[in-house]
Design a protein around this motif. Structure first.
Motif, short mmCIF file in Angstrom:
data_model
loop_
_atom_site.label_atom_id
_atom_site.label_comp_id
_atom_site.label_asym_id
_atom_site.label_seq_id
_atom_site.Cartn_x
_atom_site.Cartn_y
_atom_site.Cartn_z
N GLN A 19 -7.69 1.34 -10.82
CA GLN A 19 -6.53 2.35 -11.75
C GLN A 19 -6.57 3.33 -10.54
O GLN A 19 -7.59 3.40 -9.87
N GLY A 20 -5.94 4.18 -9.90
CA GLY A 20 -5.72 4.97 -9.51
C GLY A 20 -4.68 4.87 -7.80
O GLY A 20 -3.98 3.49 -7.63
N GLU A 21 -4.86 5.75 -7.08
CA GLU A 21 -3.78 4.80 -5.24
C GLU A 21 -4.79 5.68 -4.62
O GLU A 21 -5.57 6.28 -4.55
N ALA A 22 -4.95 4.96 -3.76
CA ALA A 22 -5.91 4.76 -2.40
C ALA A 22 -5.50 5.59 -1.39
O ALA A 22 -4.59 5.06 -0.91
N ARG B 235 -11.02 4.26 -6.73
CA ARG B 235 -9.29 4.30 -7.28
C ARG B 235 -8.14 3.30 -5.90
O ARG B 235 -8.46 3.39 -4.70
N GLY B 236 -7.66 2.74 -6.67
CA GLY B 236 -6.72 2.14 -6.08
C GLY B 236 -7.19 0.61 -5.03
O GLY B 236 -6.57 -0.55 -4.35
N HIS B 237 -8.71 0.37 -5.46
CA HIS B 237 -8.99 -1.19 -5.12
C HIS B 237 -8.90 -1.58 -5.54
O HIS B 237 -9.72 -2.03 -6.58
N PRO C 10 -7.23 -1.73 1.00
CA PRO C 10 -7.70 -1.89 -0.26
C PRO C 10 -7.12 -3.01 -1.68
O PRO C 10 -8.31 -3.42 -2.41
N LYS C 11 -6.07 -3.82 -1.01
CA LYS C 11 -4.98 -4.45 -2.02
C LYS C 11 -5.69 -5.88 -1.87
O LYS C 11 -5.41 -6.44 -2.08
N VAL C 12 -6.72 -5.93 -0.42
CA VAL C 12 -6.84 -7.09 0.25
C VAL C 12 -8.37 -6.97 -1.19
O VAL C 12 -9.41 -8.27 -1.22
N TYR C 13 -9.19 -5.85 -1.06
CA TYR C 13 -10.36 -5.52 -1.58
C TYR C 13 -10.71 -6.55 -2.76
O TYR C 13 -9.49 -6.55 -3.69
N LEU D 121 0.41 -1.56 -0.17
CA LEU D 121 -0.04 -0.15 -0.03
C LEU D 121 1.10 1.07 -0.01
O LEU D 121 0.37 1.66 0.20
N ALA D 122 1.76 1.29 -0.02
CA ALA D 122 3.09 2.62 -0.37
C ALA D 122 3.01 3.02 -1.58
O ALA D 122 2.11 2.88 -2.89
#
Length: 330
Positions: free
Chosen positions: A142-145, A136-138, A107-110, A19-20
């Motif tokens: 695309q995009g950053e959370a 976004r980011g989830h 978000p990266k687990v979602y 998540l960095a």
């Protein structure tokens, strides 16, 4: 929501490391971008148009509705979402619809199809088109959370989800509501004061305090999730350094809070919370209910003794009340 305490240590390290956030994205964030008047101006100028919904994957159908992973555009980003559409002949003007705003999940687990499925199913079976965006980011959006409270991205994604439903030929744009849980309640309240065409809202365990409450009254029983990067948490610190605290600079922070614009809601909001909520203070709920009632905007106020953040002990009752509220209002 999921509990990170149930993840193995290596899995937790993987989540936090993944998540960095890019420094460029963080540097571009300014709390002033959360301004409700600015978002309204953007909306009035057509700045949240959404897009046609593009089918990415067709899933197993529900009892009386179809299910698809779709995507839409938000500030040039592809945002994924779970779409349900009733089977059969739509009513005149199109199906009523609900924008479905989920709460915090790392978000990266979602995953689009693994969160809030039972919740969304209840509204889908009742004859509503539903669209649950991933933000976004989830997952693979695309995009950053960058979080929902000090960066405008998630609000923008919700507004573009709403815009996408309005332009979908299967949907009646005059019969759209919103449902939000936890952080999704915060986003729901913001969207409804930005766009008064949203006819009704339901918020479960919502982060619905103003910024003074968010900063000074949010005493969690559970720790802040370890999956939230420190750089994102520092957005609050940076905002206070730049603009002062809500008590020192109330004019600035009130302009960022949907609670300052409740008179402008286009329809009522129904509220639900459990007294044993481990993540959100019940005071957020009770204060908002007290603010909505004299405005004629409180569509129901349900407090469930002993229940948790997900209303697990009263899930069916809360879902039935929510479904009936939308049937009555949309």
């Amino acid at each position: 929501m999921i509990s990170l305490r149930k993840l193995p240590v290596l899995g937790l390290l993987h989540v936090t490391g993944a998540l960095a956030q890019s420094q460029a994205a963080l540097n571009a964030v300014d709390a002033a971008q959360m301004s409700i008047p600015a978002a309204r101006q953007t909306f009035q100028k057509g700045g949240y148009p959404g897009s046609a919904l593009t089918v990415r994957q067709t899933l197993a159908a529900g009892s009386n509705y179809t299910r698809q992973v779709v995507s839409y555009q938000s500030e040039g980003l592809r945002i994924n979402a779970l779409l349900t559409v009733p089977r059969g002949t739509p009513p005149k003007g199109g199906w009523p619809a609900i924008v479905f705003n989920h709460g915090y999940v790392p978000p990266k687990v979602y995953r689009t199809t693994e969160r809030y499925v039972a919740y969304q199913d209840a509204f889908a079976r009742a004859g509503f088109v539903t669209l649950k965006s991933d933000y976004r980011g989830h997952g693979s959006s695309q995009g950053e959370a960058l979080g929902g409270y000090y960066a405008p991205g998630y609000t923008t994604d919700v507004m573009n989800a709403l815009g996408s439903l309005k332009r979908d030929p299967r949907v009646n744009p005059a019969r759209i509501g919103m449902w939000g849980h936890s952080m999704g309640g915060f986003l729901t309240l913001r969207a409804m004061v930005i766009d008064r065409s949203v006819k009704a809202g339901v918020i479960w365990a919502g982060v619905v305090g103003d910024y003074d409450q968010l900063m000074n009254s949010w005493t969690r029983r559970a720790p802040v999730p370890a999956s939230i990067p420190s750089a994102v948490l520092n957005l609050r610190k940076r905002a206070v350094e730049q603009y002062g605290t809500p008590r020192a600079n109330p004019a600035f922070w009130n302009a960022l809070s949907a609670n300052s614009y409740l008179r402008d809601l286009g329809g009522p909001i129904q509220l639900h919370i459990g007294t044993n909520d481990e993540d959100v203070p019940v005071a957020f709920h009770t204060t908002l209910a007290a603010q909505l009632r004299p405005l004629g905007k409180l569509g129901g106020n349900y407090v469930y003794p002993g229940d948790n953040h997900n209303l697990s002990g009263n899930l069916r009752v809360a879902l039935n009340r929510s479904v009936q509220f939308f049937r009555d209002r949309l």
